[in-house]
Scaffold this motif. Sequence first.
Motif, PDB file in Angstrom:
ATOM      1  N   ALA A 117      10.948 -32.464   8.625  1.00  0.00           N
ATOM      2  CA  ALA A 117       9.942 -31.577   8.550  1.00  0.00           C
ATOM      3  C   ALA A 117       8.820 -32.081   7.505  1.00  0.00           C
ATOM      4  N   LEU A 147       6.934 -34.660   9.218  1.00  0.00           N
ATOM      5  CA  LEU A 147       5.809 -34.409   9.970  1.00  0.00           C
ATOM      6  C   LEU A 147       4.671 -33.564   9.366  1.00  0.00           C
ATOM      7  N   LEU A 148       4.972 -32.713   8.290  1.00  0.00           N
ATOM      8  CA  LEU A 148       4.140 -32.032   7.613  1.00  0.00           C
ATOM      9  C   LEU A 148       3.134 -32.808   6.758  1.00  0.00           C
ATOM     10  N   ARG A 149       3.604 -33.811   5.936  1.00  0.00           N
ATOM     11  CA  ARG A 149       3.217 -34.468   4.749  1.00  0.00           C
ATOM     12  C   ARG A 149       2.705 -35.827   5.058  1.00  0.00           C
ATOM     13  N   GLY A 165       3.767 -36.560  16.047  1.00  0.00           N
ATOM     14  CA  GLY A 165       3.125 -35.786  15.267  1.00  0.00           C
ATOM     15  C   GLY A 165       3.688 -34.245  15.262  1.00  0.00           C
ATOM     16  N   LEU A 166       3.173 -33.480  14.466  1.00  0.00           N
ATOM     17  CA  LEU A 166       3.833 -32.086  14.320  1.00  0.00           C
ATOM     18  C   LEU A 166       3.654 -31.165  15.343  1.00  0.00           C
ATOM     19  N   LYS A 167       2.773 -31.308  16.183  1.00  0.00           N
ATOM     20  CA  LYS A 167       2.758 -30.514  17.653  1.00  0.00           C
ATOM     21  C   LYS A 167       3.764 -30.848  18.566  1.00  0.00           C
ATOM     22  N   SER A 187       6.943 -31.145  17.638  1.00  0.00           N
ATOM     23  CA  SER A 187       8.136 -31.185  16.624  1.00  0.00           C
ATOM     24  C   SER A 187       9.213 -30.721  17.481  1.00  0.00           C
ATOM     25  N   PRO A 242       5.031 -24.586  14.028  1.00  0.00           N
ATOM     26  CA  PRO A 242       5.550 -25.980  13.397  1.00  0.00           C
ATOM     27  C   PRO A 242       5.106 -26.161  12.089  1.00  0.00           C
ATOM     28  N   GLU A 243       3.820 -25.804  11.750  1.00  0.00           N
ATOM     29  CA  GLU A 243       3.009 -25.685  10.434  1.00  0.00           C
ATOM     30  C   GLU A 243       3.870 -24.968   9.497  1.00  0.00           C
ATOM     31  N   LEU A 291       7.004 -24.976   9.045  1.00  0.00           N
ATOM     32  CA  LEU A 291       8.606 -25.354   9.001  1.00  0.00           C
ATOM     33  C   LEU A 291       9.071 -25.391   7.575  1.00  0.00           C
ATOM     34  N   ASP A 292       8.194 -25.768   6.502  1.00  0.00           N
ATOM     35  CA  ASP A 292       9.015 -25.706   5.195  1.00  0.00           C
ATOM     36  C   ASP A 292       9.196 -24.193   4.600  1.00  0.00           C
TER      37      ASP A 292
END
Length: 902
Positions: free
Chosen positions: A294, A297-299, A374-376, A378, A403-404, A406-407
């Motif tokens: 995660a 994918l996020l950062r 990418g994140l989309k 996930s 997905p945005e 996830l953290d």
Amino acid sequence: MARKSKNPGRKTLVVHSRYGWQSHRTQAAMDEDQGLSIMTMEMLAARLAGGFLRPIDPDAMKIAVASALFEPLCELDGIKKLPGFQRAAAASLSKAWRAGLKLDQEAAAATGQTARTRLDSLALLEREVLSRLPDHQLRPQDLLEAAAQRSGDAPSIFGRIEIHGRTEMSPVWRRLLSLISRETDVVWVAEAREIPDWLHDSGIEVETAPKARPAVRARSCASPRHEVLEALRWARQHLAQGALPHQIAIVATSPENWDDHMLTLGEASNLPLHFIHGRTALSTAEGQLAAALAEILLRGFSRSRIVRLVALLRIQNQRFKTLPGNWWQALPDGAPLLNADRWRRAIADDGDPDTPADDHRPLLEEIVGTLARGLKKSEAIGERLLAGRALRIWRKALLEGPPEALDITLTGLRVDDGLEPGASMVWGPASAIAAVPRPFCRLLGLTSRSWPRRAGEDSLLPNHVIAADRLDPLPVHEADRRDFETILRMAGAEVVCSRARRDSEGRLNGISPLYPHHLGEAHLAQSREPEHAASASDRLMARPEEFRRLPHAVSAHETWCDWHRRQLTPHDGLVRSGHPLLVRALDRWQSASSLVKLLRDPLGYLWTYGFRWSAPEETDEPLTLDALAFGALLHDILQETVTRLEEVRPGGFAAASAEEIEQVTRKAANQVRARWDDSRPVPPPVVWGRKCREAEEMARDALTLDEMPLPEQRSWVEVPFGGGPRLEDLNEEVRSRLPWDPGSEVRIPRTNIRISGFIDRLDLAGNRSRARVTDYKSGKPSRQPPQIRGGAELQRCLYAFAVRRLISPAPHVDTRLLYPRAGGSLCPLDDPDETLEMLADYLVAAADLFAQGNALPGPSATETWYSLTFALPGGSKEGYLELKRPLADRAFSNLAPLWEEP
């Protein structure tokens, strides 16, 4: 009178939760009880309804809610995309269903416009959710209606029905119990629990038992962590005295507040401790793997994130076990690996093409290629890279939110710890232990905030929409009081009531009204010597003489003594002469920064380039830009501006007017800002915008400085030289535009030191006879213009030497510092050749001293900004360095004069 069961050999227990089911199942196995069924009330209704009908599965509910959010939901449209809405919506619908409420009917009967609007929106959400659920999964009221039609079959299906571990029943199931009680024996096994009022008129038989009389004790602890430690000491004491693990329980109203302490101290104690409510997913190896995925994918990509992910994949996914554990050592040092393309190039340069059987590059390329989606994507990425429990955690996190988020969703997930409660001590919520009490119970957190908890409104169905007593007949504060009384009445041996005098942040806690004030409270000090230690470390803290004999303690004592001796020791940085680590740290491409460390801080040089210690990356959104990041931003704007002018403007940067430079600087600043937004963590918008404007103004002032250009001047920015791994990303087009071959080696005279780096700006005359080197400084200039500033300012000298070395014939070079913040203040280096001669002598001395094992702290270690202070003894600037620096200065007598240079 209840009818006699038509199936006297069969009995069904209705329990409160999964923990109750596990406990009764274990007890039934020990009692060899045959013909016994154990189920929850929801499952009993579904079994009676027949066919393949089932209560709504929680995971299916989350999927349906998430899918329904794509539809228009009237008033809820403004909040449905917020993190946590899916969970709140599922909880509100479930609560309304258990209360037997029909939202469409409630909306029609609502009197206020606000309540009607909210109920209409929730009724719409309910319809969308139900249309997406499997046909065989029904709401509680639908199961009730189907089961009521077959209530006559209850005797043959269930036999005698016993309700265990409850002090209340959801309204929707009360009617079903009443119907079934007319057909077969239904017994409410209250034992010593409180009996709800509605049960007295229901016709259901109630079975009671006398109250237990446990020994009740009161204990006061210093903090929540101390409470947990004392609870584990108490459990160890009872185990030593003959109690069995399944007889011991530690409880709290909201155990999540103590979970971190219970997890770490429980693992250290090596006691069999089952978490009834589950462990946090992130406390498991599988959860850490999901979190590592995660984070990327996020950062975005980075060296540390990919290395961490691959290390966890090697351990947990059979497909990646063949990857070597040290694969990352082949990555180029210092190379920025911030996107998939750079990772692909770095991986392609790794490995031996002559040994394809051992080639691990395809697996690494597969990982990088999958992450690059990418994140989309996930869900697909998780399916590709994860397996087993890590994949189940990943799927569940994506069910909990987008997905945005996830953290956030991963932080809130819980997983089963795999321990059998029938053979373990348990830690969990008071409601679970009140359902199945144990002889020895310890209650944590009896403060005014926790026992009982404060009742709160439902997030989507507050009190002004539906009255709280209709939505929840047993509010949380009343449930906590009942659970407390139930444990006191039914724990057979001992109940210990514990409270923390202060919370985790040091604030005084109030005392719970349920706390047994009439008993004499034992005040437990955090430093007390326990009768029974919770763990090995707890035992050693209580037995200092035993601790002193341990090798670690002996080593720590020797280190402490060496730090306070008036002589230099190995604990100060003396290393064996010619040690391979020292040799390897010296045999590298040096930069101006690394040579400053070698000259002014040999111990820091060893830590940085020998041990490869570095500050952690900024992964969260920073509140501001530190000095280093602001300098990088300024350099990027300067580079973009000069590059654009050189490419577009006839005559290049030197021929541009102040107005042209200002326009191009503004465009360059906007482009750099957009690039940073996409690739780096940046501060909040207001701070970030102000810093960008400040950097833009400084870049404009630096580039519009009124000075005479060189004849037919050409300019370059961030000019690479000297080779090294940081230059491997340069393509042929970029190399062809440079004034020299960036891979050509540059060695300092009379040394074996190779230098490489990037010159901030180089101006070169058309005939290459004159050059001007500019090094930008984003800080403020000192009152006296610096030359080499005690060895801390080497860029001008090294860059001037590199220009003379790489351009033939060697040009005349002017080199200076430029401080844009001071309106374009210039600080030239007086005599670069003489300075380089002097510097070469000191570098030879520094390298020799370091190779001989003198990795001691230098003058940089006393400076305020020193980034490695954490590795020095505590309070080093007030004591340790005052004692050791004079001794180190004598060892560095050949270097000491350099530190006094202006």
